[in-house]
Design a protein around this motif. Structure first.
Motif, mmCIF file in Angstrom:
data_model
loop_
_atom_site.group_PDB
_atom_site.id
_atom_site.type_symbol
_atom_site.label_atom_id
_atom_site.label_comp_id
_atom_site.label_asym_id
_atom_site.label_seq_id
_atom_site.Cartn_x
_atom_site.Cartn_y
_atom_site.Cartn_z
ATOM 1 N N ILE A 1 -20.932 -48.254 -42.925
ATOM 2 C CA ILE A 1 -21.421 -49.139 -41.994
ATOM 3 C C ILE A 1 -20.556 -49.081 -40.536
ATOM 4 O O ILE A 1 -21.077 -48.406 -39.567
ATOM 5 C CB ILE A 1 -21.703 -50.594 -41.781
ATOM 6 N N ASN A 2 -19.169 -48.822 -41.265
ATOM 7 C CA ASN A 2 -18.300 -49.247 -40.534
ATOM 8 C C ASN A 2 -17.996 -47.652 -39.467
ATOM 9 O O ASN A 2 -17.722 -47.136 -38.165
ATOM 10 C CB ASN A 2 -16.763 -49.686 -40.558
ATOM 11 N N ALA A 3 -17.923 -47.097 -40.763
ATOM 12 C CA ALA A 3 -18.208 -45.457 -40.576
ATOM 13 C C ALA A 3 -19.463 -45.000 -39.206
ATOM 14 O O ALA A 3 -19.332 -44.374 -38.710
ATOM 15 C CB ALA A 3 -18.000 -44.762 -41.919
ATOM 16 N N ALA A 4 -20.720 -45.035 -39.662
ATOM 17 C CA ALA A 4 -21.619 -44.474 -38.705
ATOM 18 C C ALA A 4 -21.212 -45.611 -37.317
ATOM 19 O O ALA A 4 -21.509 -44.902 -36.256
ATOM 20 C CB ALA A 4 -23.078 -45.623 -39.098
ATOM 21 N N MET A 5 -20.922 -46.950 -37.319
ATOM 22 C CA MET A 5 -20.342 -47.658 -36.091
ATOM 23 C C MET A 5 -19.164 -46.641 -35.231
ATOM 24 O O MET A 5 -19.357 -46.344 -33.956
ATOM 25 C CB MET A 5 -20.665 -48.872 -36.068
ATOM 26 N N LEU A 6 -18.193 -46.476 -35.679
ATOM 27 C CA LEU A 6 -16.922 -45.260 -34.819
ATOM 28 C C LEU A 6 -17.844 -44.158 -35.147
ATOM 29 O O LEU A 6 -17.445 -43.957 -33.643
ATOM 30 C CB LEU A 6 -15.969 -45.487 -35.890
ATOM 31 N N ARG A 7 -18.507 -43.660 -35.477
ATOM 32 C CA ARG A 7 -18.606 -42.093 -34.996
ATOM 33 C C ARG A 7 -20.077 -42.076 -34.321
ATOM 34 O O ARG A 7 -19.974 -41.969 -32.301
ATOM 35 C CB ARG A 7 -20.005 -41.850 -36.114
ATOM 36 N N ALA A 8 -20.468 -43.030 -33.545
ATOM 37 C CA ALA A 8 -21.694 -43.857 -32.465
ATOM 38 C C ALA A 8 -20.297 -43.987 -31.469
ATOM 39 O O ALA A 8 -20.776 -43.776 -30.931
ATOM 40 C CB ALA A 8 -22.650 -45.063 -32.906
ATOM 41 N N CYS B 1 -14.469 -53.434 -37.691
ATOM 42 C CA CYS B 1 -15.253 -53.922 -39.410
ATOM 43 C C CYS B 1 -14.225 -55.191 -39.620
ATOM 44 O O CYS B 1 -12.944 -55.208 -39.642
ATOM 45 C CB CYS B 1 -15.319 -53.282 -40.088
ATOM 46 N N SER B 2 -14.945 -56.844 -40.371
ATOM 47 C CA SER B 2 -13.904 -57.159 -40.701
ATOM 48 C C SER B 2 -14.344 -57.635 -42.425
ATOM 49 O O SER B 2 -13.161 -58.549 -43.182
ATOM 50 C CB SER B 2 -14.544 -58.933 -40.059
ATOM 51 N N GLU B 3 -13.964 -56.694 -43.067
ATOM 52 C CA GLU B 3 -14.262 -56.226 -44.136
ATOM 53 C C GLU B 3 -15.324 -57.512 -45.111
ATOM 54 O O GLU B 3 -14.601 -57.892 -46.041
ATOM 55 C CB GLU B 3 -13.366 -55.753 -44.482
ATOM 56 N N ILE B 4 -15.706 -57.800 -44.818
ATOM 57 C CA ILE B 4 -16.692 -58.886 -45.365
ATOM 58 C C ILE B 4 -17.001 -58.083 -47.081
ATOM 59 O O ILE B 4 -17.676 -59.227 -47.502
ATOM 60 C CB ILE B 4 -18.266 -59.255 -44.650
#
Length: 167
Positions: free
Chosen positions: A113-120, A92-95
């Protein structure tokens, strides 16, 4: 998610090294020849596997590589992390903080989005951690009903394995 070709090459190489005698080593060149890949590219990954403590590198003209652990102690995740590194695939680049209308102040929690991607990624890594090289080899043996795959590997090792004197 896309992984480099090095992951596939590394997993296959580790699986092949599992077939060595306890005093055997296999050169990077032999591993590359067996798999039909570039020696220099494979060597980079073998060095990463050594650095991660998965392989032992025996130096010298009669040297090569062998497993540092038993096949049941090396997981697919171990190999992937050695080759690809431990950084998350999604970064995540915090856009949310960019553009003409950024979020006010510093965000206090990761975006959804970041949280979902890290969970995956945690699920993906957990699954890879459950599969050892011994498991992969067991599946291969079960599917090799006529023994052709095992014979191919054994014949190659017979010709290319270097046996080291025990010191």
């Amino acid at each position: 998610m896309k992984m480099s070709d090095g992951v596939e090459q590394a997993i296959h190489s580790v699986a092949m090294l599992a077939g060595l005698q306890s005093n055997g080593v296999l050169s990077a060149g032999a591993l590359a020849e067996f798999h039909g890949v570039s020696t220099s590219y494979l060597l980079k990954h073998l060095q990463a596997l050594s650095g991660a403590g998965l392989l032992v590198a025996q130096p010298g003209p009669t040297g090569g590589y062998r497993l540092a652990r038993t096949p049941d102690q090396i997981t697919l995740l171990d190999v992937v992390l050695a080759v690809e590194g431990s950084a998350p695939a999604f970064r995540c680049s915090e856009i949310r903080q960019r553009g003409p209308n950024p979020l006010p102040g510093k965000p206090t929690s990761p975006c959804g989005i970041n949280a979902a991607m890290l969970r995956a990624e945690r699920v993906y890594r957990d699954e890879l951690a459950k599969v050892s090289i011994a498991d992969v080899l067991g599946d291969l043996r079960a599917k090799d009903t006529d023994g052709a795959i095992a014979a191919r590997g054994c014949a190659f090792l017979e010709l290319n394995e270097r046996r080291r004197n025990a010191n």
